[in-house]
Write a protein that holds these residues in place. Structure first.
Motif, PDB file in Angstrom:
ATOM      1  N   GLY A  10      36.144  27.544  38.430  1.00  0.00           N
ATOM      2  CA  GLY A  10      36.951  28.206  39.456  1.00  0.00           C
ATOM      3  C   GLY A  10      38.429  28.217  39.120  1.00  0.00           C
ATOM      4  O   GLY A  10      39.117  29.229  39.291  1.00  0.00           O
ATOM      5  N   THR A  13      39.017  30.630  36.195  1.00  0.00           N
ATOM      6  CA  THR A  13      38.897  32.014  36.643  1.00  0.00           C
ATOM      7  C   THR A  13      40.112  32.431  37.468  1.00  0.00           C
ATOM      8  O   THR A  13      40.685  33.501  37.259  1.00  0.00           O
ATOM      9  N   GLY A  14      40.510  31.589  38.404  1.00  0.00           N
ATOM     10  CA  GLY A  14      41.677  31.912  39.234  1.00  0.00           C
ATOM     11  C   GLY A  14      42.953  32.036  38.416  1.00  0.00           C
ATOM     12  O   GLY A  14      43.742  32.968  38.608  1.00  0.00           O
ATOM     13  N   SER A  15      43.160  31.106  37.488  1.00  0.00           N
ATOM     14  CA  SER A  15      44.349  31.170  36.634  1.00  0.00           C
ATOM     15  C   SER A  15      44.308  32.394  35.732  1.00  0.00           C
ATOM     16  O   SER A  15      45.332  33.052  35.501  1.00  0.00           O
ATOM     17  N   TRP A  18      45.126  35.501  37.803  1.00  0.00           N
ATOM     18  CA  TRP A  18      46.559  35.526  38.117  1.00  0.00           C
ATOM     19  C   TRP A  18      47.378  35.953  36.902  1.00  0.00           C
ATOM     20  O   TRP A  18      48.314  36.747  37.026  1.00  0.00           O
TER      21      TRP A  18
END
Length: 113
Positions: A10, A13-15, A18
Motif C-alpha cells: 500500500g 503504491t501510494g507513493s 503520488w
C-alpha cells in the motif's frame, strides 16, 4: 507477516501514484519504479507466504502441495525485475535526450509561468 506485506504494498503504491502525478520527469520515473516494486511484491504474495518451505519437491517422496512454496510467482517476479530495470534505463535515456532538446525536465515540456 501478512499485514506488514500489505502495508508495504500500500505504501509503495501510494507513493508511486503520488510521484507519477508530479510535474518533473525524474519523479515520474521513480514513481513508475515504486509501482513496479509494489506489483512485484503483490505477485510474490500470491504464491503463498511460507517460511522455510522448499520450492521443489524431492524425488521419491510423495508430494504434498501444501508443504511447498509455489515457484511460478518467484520466477515471474525475477523476470519482472529484469524487465523493469531495462525499462528504467530506457526511460532515463529518453529523459536525458528530452532534457537536452527542450532544456527543461517538465512532463509537458515547458516551465510554469
Amino acid at each position: 507477516m501478512e499485514i506488514v506485506l500489505a502495508l508495504a504494498i500500500g505504501i509503495l503504491t501510494g507513493s508511486g501514484v503520488w510521484l507519477i502525478l508530479r510535474p518533473r520527469t525524474f519523479q515520474v520515473i521513480v514513481g513508475l519504479s515504486l509501482m513496479s516494486y509494489a506489483v512485484n511484491l503483490f505477485i510474490y504474495a500470491m504464491g503463498r507466504l511460507r517460511v522455510d518451505a522448499p520450492p521443489i519437491a524431492e524425488s521419491g517422496v510423495a508430494a504434498d502441495p501444501s508443504q511447498y512454496a509455489d515457484p511460478l510467482p518467484q520466477a515471474l517476479v525475477l523476470t519482472a525485475i529484469v524487465i523493469s530495470f531495462a525499462m528504467t534505463a530506457l526511460l532515463l535515456v529518453v529523459l536525458l535526450a528530452s532534457r537536452g532538446l527542450t532544456g527543461t525536465d517538465h512532463v509537458d515540456g515547458k516551465e510554469p509561468d
